[in-house]
Design a protein around this motif. Structure first.
Motif, PDB file in Angstrom:
ATOM      1  N   LEU A 252       0.712  -1.330   0.164  1.00  0.00           N
ATOM      2  CA  LEU A 252      -0.379  -0.336  -0.334  1.00  0.00           C
ATOM      3  C   LEU A 252       0.715   1.135  -0.081  1.00  0.00           C
ATOM      4  O   LEU A 252       0.541   2.547  -0.652  1.00  0.00           O
ATOM      5  CB  LEU A 252      -1.056  -0.340   1.335  1.00  0.00           C
ATOM      6  CG  LEU A 252      -1.566   1.589   1.395  1.00  0.00           C
ATOM      7  CD1 LEU A 252      -2.796   1.846   0.316  1.00  0.00           C
ATOM      8  CD2 LEU A 252      -2.947   1.309   2.779  1.00  0.00           C
ATOM      9  N   GLY A 256       0.083   2.580  -3.453  1.00  0.00           N
ATOM     10  CA  GLY A 256      -0.944   3.006  -3.258  1.00  0.00           C
ATOM     11  C   GLY A 256      -1.377   4.305  -3.130  1.00  0.00           C
ATOM     12  O   GLY A 256      -0.729   4.830  -3.542  1.00  0.00           O
ATOM     13  N   GLU A 257      -2.598   4.816  -3.592  1.00  0.00           N
ATOM     14  CA  GLU A 257      -3.386   6.169  -4.173  1.00  0.00           C
ATOM     15  C   GLU A 257      -2.180   6.893  -2.516  1.00  0.00           C
ATOM     16  O   GLU A 257      -2.786   5.712  -0.920  1.00  0.00           O
ATOM     17  CB  GLU A 257      -4.632   6.202  -4.347  1.00  0.00           C
ATOM     18  CG  GLU A 257      -5.166   5.509  -5.020  1.00  0.00           C
ATOM     19  CD  GLU A 257      -6.220   5.815  -6.471  1.00  0.00           C
ATOM     20  OE1 GLU A 257      -7.333   6.409  -4.944  1.00  0.00           O
ATOM     21  OE2 GLU A 257      -7.077   5.205  -7.341  1.00  0.00           O
ATOM     22  N   ALA A 260      -5.036   7.083   0.281  1.00  0.00           N
ATOM     23  CA  ALA A 260      -5.258   5.806   1.075  1.00  0.00           C
ATOM     24  C   ALA A 260      -3.838   5.827   1.945  1.00  0.00           C
ATOM     25  O   ALA A 260      -4.131   5.249   3.215  1.00  0.00           O
ATOM     26  CB  ALA A 260      -5.300   4.533   0.121  1.00  0.00           C
ATOM     27  N   GLN A 261      -2.292   5.977   1.496  1.00  0.00           N
ATOM     28  CA  GLN A 261      -1.302   6.337   2.091  1.00  0.00           C
ATOM     29  C   GLN A 261      -1.433   6.788   3.562  1.00  0.00           C
ATOM     30  O   GLN A 261      -1.285   6.449   4.557  1.00  0.00           O
ATOM     31  CB  GLN A 261      -0.159   6.222   1.486  1.00  0.00           C
ATOM     32  CG  GLN A 261       0.075   5.526   0.006  1.00  0.00           C
ATOM     33  CD  GLN A 261       1.303   6.220  -0.540  1.00  0.00           C
ATOM     34  OE1 GLN A 261       1.206   7.209  -0.399  1.00  0.00           O
ATOM     35  NE2 GLN A 261       2.088   4.995  -1.394  1.00  0.00           N
ATOM     36  N   HIS A 263      -4.306   8.046   5.013  1.00  0.00           N
ATOM     37  CA  HIS A 263      -5.281   7.646   5.841  1.00  0.00           C
ATOM     38  C   HIS A 263      -4.308   6.353   6.653  1.00  0.00           C
ATOM     39  O   HIS A 263      -4.762   5.414   7.769  1.00  0.00           O
ATOM     40  CB  HIS A 263      -6.522   6.970   5.101  1.00  0.00           C
ATOM     41  CG  HIS A 263      -7.467   6.655   5.974  1.00  0.00           C
ATOM     42  ND1 HIS A 263      -8.616   6.611   6.811  1.00  0.00           N
ATOM     43  CD2 HIS A 263      -8.374   4.972   6.580  1.00  0.00           C
ATOM     44  CE1 HIS A 263      -9.434   6.398   8.195  1.00  0.00           C
ATOM     45  NE2 HIS A 263      -9.368   4.961   7.578  1.00  0.00           N
ATOM     46  N   PHE A 264      -3.552   5.485   6.491  1.00  0.00           N
ATOM     47  CA  PHE A 264      -3.284   4.384   5.965  1.00  0.00           C
ATOM     48  C   PHE A 264      -1.982   4.895   7.996  1.00  0.00           C
ATOM     49  O   PHE A 264      -2.120   4.156   9.241  1.00  0.00           O
ATOM     50  CB  PHE A 264      -2.541   3.451   5.594  1.00  0.00           C
ATOM     51  CG  PHE A 264      -2.127   2.187   6.403  1.00  0.00           C
ATOM     52  CD1 PHE A 264      -2.205   0.674   6.406  1.00  0.00           C
ATOM     53  CD2 PHE A 264      -0.180   2.474   6.506  1.00  0.00           C
ATOM     54  CE1 PHE A 264      -1.853  -0.305   6.983  1.00  0.00           C
ATOM     55  CE2 PHE A 264       0.788   2.064   7.502  1.00  0.00           C
ATOM     56  CZ  PHE A 264       0.007   0.017   7.382  1.00  0.00           C
ATOM     57  N   VAL A 281      -9.466   1.204   6.531  1.00  0.00           N
ATOM     58  CA  VAL A 281      -7.840   1.351   5.666  1.00  0.00           C
ATOM     59  C   VAL A 281      -8.096   0.163   4.519  1.00  0.00           C
ATOM     60  O   VAL A 281      -6.809  -0.025   3.340  1.00  0.00           O
ATOM     61  CB  VAL A 281      -6.927   0.616   6.495  1.00  0.00           C
ATOM     62  CG1 VAL A 281      -6.212  -0.185   6.244  1.00  0.00           C
ATOM     63  CG2 VAL A 281      -6.534   2.256   7.681  1.00  0.00           C
ATOM     64  N   ALA A 284      -9.942   1.581   1.205  1.00  0.00           N
ATOM     65  CA  ALA A 284      -8.655   1.530   0.328  1.00  0.00           C
ATOM     66  C   ALA A 284      -8.157   0.189  -0.613  1.00  0.00           C
ATOM     67  O   ALA A 284      -6.933   1.538  -1.615  1.00  0.00           O
ATOM     68  CB  ALA A 284      -7.986   2.966   1.529  1.00  0.00           C
TER      69      ALA A 284
END
Length: 284
Positions: A252, A256-257, A260-261, A263-264, A281, A284
């Motif tokens: 991720l 990942g976008e 999303a990163q 939020h993680f 998560v 995402a």
């Protein structure tokens, strides 16, 4: 088993069916090995060791010895030894992680506290060593103790990398090679040694076990984000809450976008993370 039945039957179910009678004997051996003269130790050992689980490692021992044409009875004891080593690591894992549930019941550290759980894990380790000596092969003892050492090295790597979002897939694979795959590899190799198989078969089964162990851990880490807790046997999302970087998280942050990163990273290592945030998560 007919060819048609093989085609319709899930691989794991078929594999267990081939050694089901021997697995029952492994359970009896496990019961015997828990039989301490001290009632308190016996009860606590039984609570942990006989809590169930997939018994995947003993099943692998039984399958590998069967492949090698072994006709004796020590495959049962070897399977129990491997399961005891594995169970001891789970007890210690749960202490380190502060886990609440293991194999669908309260973890030992939650039932009796960390002090007693540490000693219980140590006791189970020592029982596994005593049982391995009963097999009468110094080489088997060497294989099993070396695997346990590598397993513990993996645990140390795992704990020391907690919170490190810079962990790479190479770092992760090195950790699980030791933490998980080493015991599977030892199960395969020890089975070949017990059956007096050729060096080529010994190496092949060690490699097979290692690959099974790697795949098992990768799947387990993926399920930590996506499984149904009722079937998983432990709380989902533990790695995210504990700040452990596993392969889904590594990929991720690599591919990942950005949203999303972010939020993680906002959820990573939060022990109070809600199920809704965990689901966000995952989605995402």
């Amino acid at each position: 088993v007919t060819d048609q039945e093989v085609q319709r039957t899930p691989t794991a179910t078929l594999a267990y069916s081939l050694v089901g009678d021997r697995l029952h004997l492994v359970e009896r051996e496990i019961e015997r090995a828990c039989n301490s003269e001290i009632a308190l130790v016996r009860r606590h050992s039984e609570y942990v060791v006989q809590a169930g689980g997939k018994r995947l490692r003993p099943a692998m021992v039984l399958l590998c010895t069967k492949i090698c044409g072994y006709m004796g009875d020590d495959d049962v004891k070897l399977g129990a030894v491997i399961e005891f080593i594995h169970t001891a690591t789970l007890v210690h894992d749960d202490i380190v992680d502060g886990a609440e549930v293991r194999r669908g019941q309260e973890a030992a550290n939650q039932v009796w506290g960390n002090q007693l759980a540490v000693l219980l894990g140590d006791y189970i380790y020592m029982r596994s060593l005593a049982m391995s000596v009963e097999l009468g092969s110094l080489r088997l003892v060497e294989i099993l103790t070396e695997a346990t050492s590598r397993l513990l090295e993996g645990e140390i790597l795992d704990v020391s990398s907690t919170g490190n979002v810079q962990l790479t897939d190479k770092d992760y694979l090195e950790t699980i090679d030791r933490k998980t795959a080493s015991l599977f590899a030892a199960a395969g190799q020890a089975s070949a040694i017990l059956a007096d198989a050729t060096p080529e078969h010994e190496q092949a089964l060690a490699s097979y076990g290692s690959n099974i162990g790697m795949a098992f851990q990768i799947i387990d880490d993926l399920l930590d984000y996506s499984a149904d807790p009722a079937h998983f046997g432990k709380k989902v999302g533990a790695d995210l809450r504990e700040g452990k970087m596993t392969l889904p998280a590594i990929y991720l942050l690599r591919d990942g976008e950005k949203a999303a990163q972010e939020h993680f990273l906002g959820c990573f290592g939060d022990p109070e993370l809600s199920d809704d945030d965990l689901n966000a998560v995952v989605m995402a």
